[in-house]
Enzyme design. Structure first.
Site, PDB file in Angstrom:
ATOM      1  N   CYS A  90       0.856  -1.185   0.000  1.00 42.14           N
ATOM      2  CA  CYS A  90       0.000   0.000   0.000  1.00 42.14           C
ATOM      3  C   CYS A  90       0.891   1.233   0.000  1.00 42.14           C
ATOM      4  O   CYS A  90       1.658   1.453   0.951  1.00 42.14           O
ATOM      5  CB  CYS A  90      -0.921  -0.007   1.218  1.00 42.14           C
ATOM      6  N   HIS A  92       0.031   4.707  -0.186  1.00 42.98           N
ATOM      7  CA  HIS A  92      -0.361   5.785   0.729  1.00 42.98           C
ATOM      8  C   HIS A  92      -0.168   5.336   2.172  1.00 42.98           C
ATOM      9  O   HIS A  92       0.204   6.127   3.045  1.00 42.98           O
ATOM     10  CB  HIS A  92      -1.812   6.217   0.473  1.00 42.98           C
ATOM     11  N   HIS A 225      -8.296  -3.764  -7.635  1.00 45.40           N
ATOM     12  CA  HIS A 225      -8.507  -2.324  -7.702  1.00 45.40           C
ATOM     13  C   HIS A 225      -8.849  -1.905  -9.134  1.00 45.40           C
ATOM     14  O   HIS A 225      -8.380  -2.522 -10.091  1.00 45.40           O
ATOM     15  CB  HIS A 225      -7.246  -1.574  -7.281  1.00 45.40           C
ATOM     16  N   CYS A 255      -3.062   7.320  -4.678  1.00 44.30           N
ATOM     17  CA  CYS A 255      -2.832   5.873  -4.602  1.00 44.30           C
ATOM     18  C   CYS A 255      -1.425   5.500  -5.076  1.00 44.30           C
ATOM     19  O   CYS A 255      -1.088   5.686  -6.240  1.00 44.30           O
ATOM     20  CB  CYS A 255      -3.880   5.094  -5.393  1.00 44.30           C
TER      21      CYS A 255
END
Length: 336
Positions: A90, A92, A225, A255
């Site tokens: 991930c 962020h 996603h 993102c």
């Protein structure tokens, strides 16, 4: 389970939340964070749901738990938790976690200004700039990213047939660029994008089963996603996106893994050069700076090493309890 207590620090990365669990995280078994991620999913997913879902979290909540590194050359290991699951990587979340970890003294880097972080998706090298006690920015060099497939099609409610590419940047993304039946994110509301995405993602994985599996880690698979692109708000930006994840979330940040996937797609198509800055806007207009650091390969596929730079701000400290003997909503819930 009884009563469990978690000490947390909350922040946001360019608008998207990050909750770091300072204490209360479970001991996990495994020789890598990928193995420990599987252990967490088998036995401790109630922690993710309790801390990320309502009433202690919300639909966009995202977080992380820090662990000692498996390789002593590295600084720490990380487990990502959010409403959509336990992600391999991930972006962020990394930017927010690094900011929290440095400002709150949770991590003492071996080399000031640099961090080597073990994620389930692999090793992530990080640079950061600090002024006094504040982290100005965090730049992560992400895992190898690559374009997986191009010009696939799927039927989208209301819009009809849409064409998309699939790229990997730590998660698998379906990328939908402006086209005949989709003019760009600038012409749609977040609720419209969410309603389309909920159906489209399921249709993609049903239409293309077992086609999106990471060659080095079979637990990373399927399109999780969707990245819808469009015209930027600021003329100085390179592009804008609305990234859909989980069941009903639009990323408020640009993102990190999505930007990595976008860079891989554009580079593979000859639309981006090595070192060229790609200023990527989120749906709310916040930005990351993405770059293709170098070209590489992954099991014979053209791949890139991308970097993502952004910022985060701490806004809260809290102690959260989960008590299944007293609270009927100990494991959290979602309304929609």
């Amino acid at each position: 389970m009884a009563k469990n207590t978690f000490v947390c620090i909350d922040a946001h990365t360019c608008g998207n939340p990050v909750r770091v669990i300072k204490s209360g995280g479970p001991k996990l078994i495994g020789k890598s964070m990928s193995e420990k991620r599987q252990h967490f999913l088998r036995e401790y997913d109630w922690i993710r749901k309790g801390l990320m879902f309502e009433p202690r979290g919300h639909d966009m909540m995202s977080g992380s738990i820090l662990y000692p590194p498996h390789n002593p050359e590295n600084d720490f290991a990380i487990l990502f938790i959010e409403t959509s699951g336990c992600l391999p990587m991930c972006g962020h979340g990394t930017i927010g976690t690094i900011t929290i970890a440095i400002e709150e003294g949770l991590v003492q880097p071996k080399i000031p200004g640099k961090i080597r972080m073990e994620a389930p998706a692999g090793l992530v090298e990080i640079d950061y700039q600090k002024t006094n006690n504040k982290v100005d920015w965090v730049k992560l060099t992400n895992v190898k990213s690559y374009l997986t497939a191009t010009d696939l099609t799927v039927d989208c409610p209301e819009l009809g047939e849409i064409i998309f590419d699939v790229a990997y940047g730590g998660n698998f993304y379906a990328i939908i660029d402006p086209q005949k039946n989709f003019s760009g994110v600038q012409d749609f509301t977040a609720s419209q994008i969410i309603s389309y995405s909920q159906v489209v993602r399921e249709r993609i994985n049903n239409k293309y089963p077992n086609q999106f599996i990471h060659p080095e880690n079979e637990t990373i698979k399927d399109v999780t996603h969707l990245l819808w692109t469009g015209s930027p708000i600021d003329e100085n930006s390179s592009g804008r996106n609305a990234v859909f994840y989980g069941d009903k979330a639009i990323d408020r940040s640009p993102c990190g893994t999505g930007t990595s996937a976008r860079l891989a797609q554009l580079y593979s198509k000859g639309q981006l050069k090595i070192g060229e800055p790609f200023i990527h806007e989120s749906f709310i207009g916040s930005t990351f700076i993405g770059r293709v650091e170098k070209e590489t390969s992954l099991y014979g596929k053209l791949a890139i090493v991308p970097s993502i730079q952004g910022w985060a701000k701490i806004y809260g400290h809290n102690t959260i309890t989960i008590d299944d003997e007293d609270d009927p909503y100990a494991s959290g819930f979602q309304v929609i």
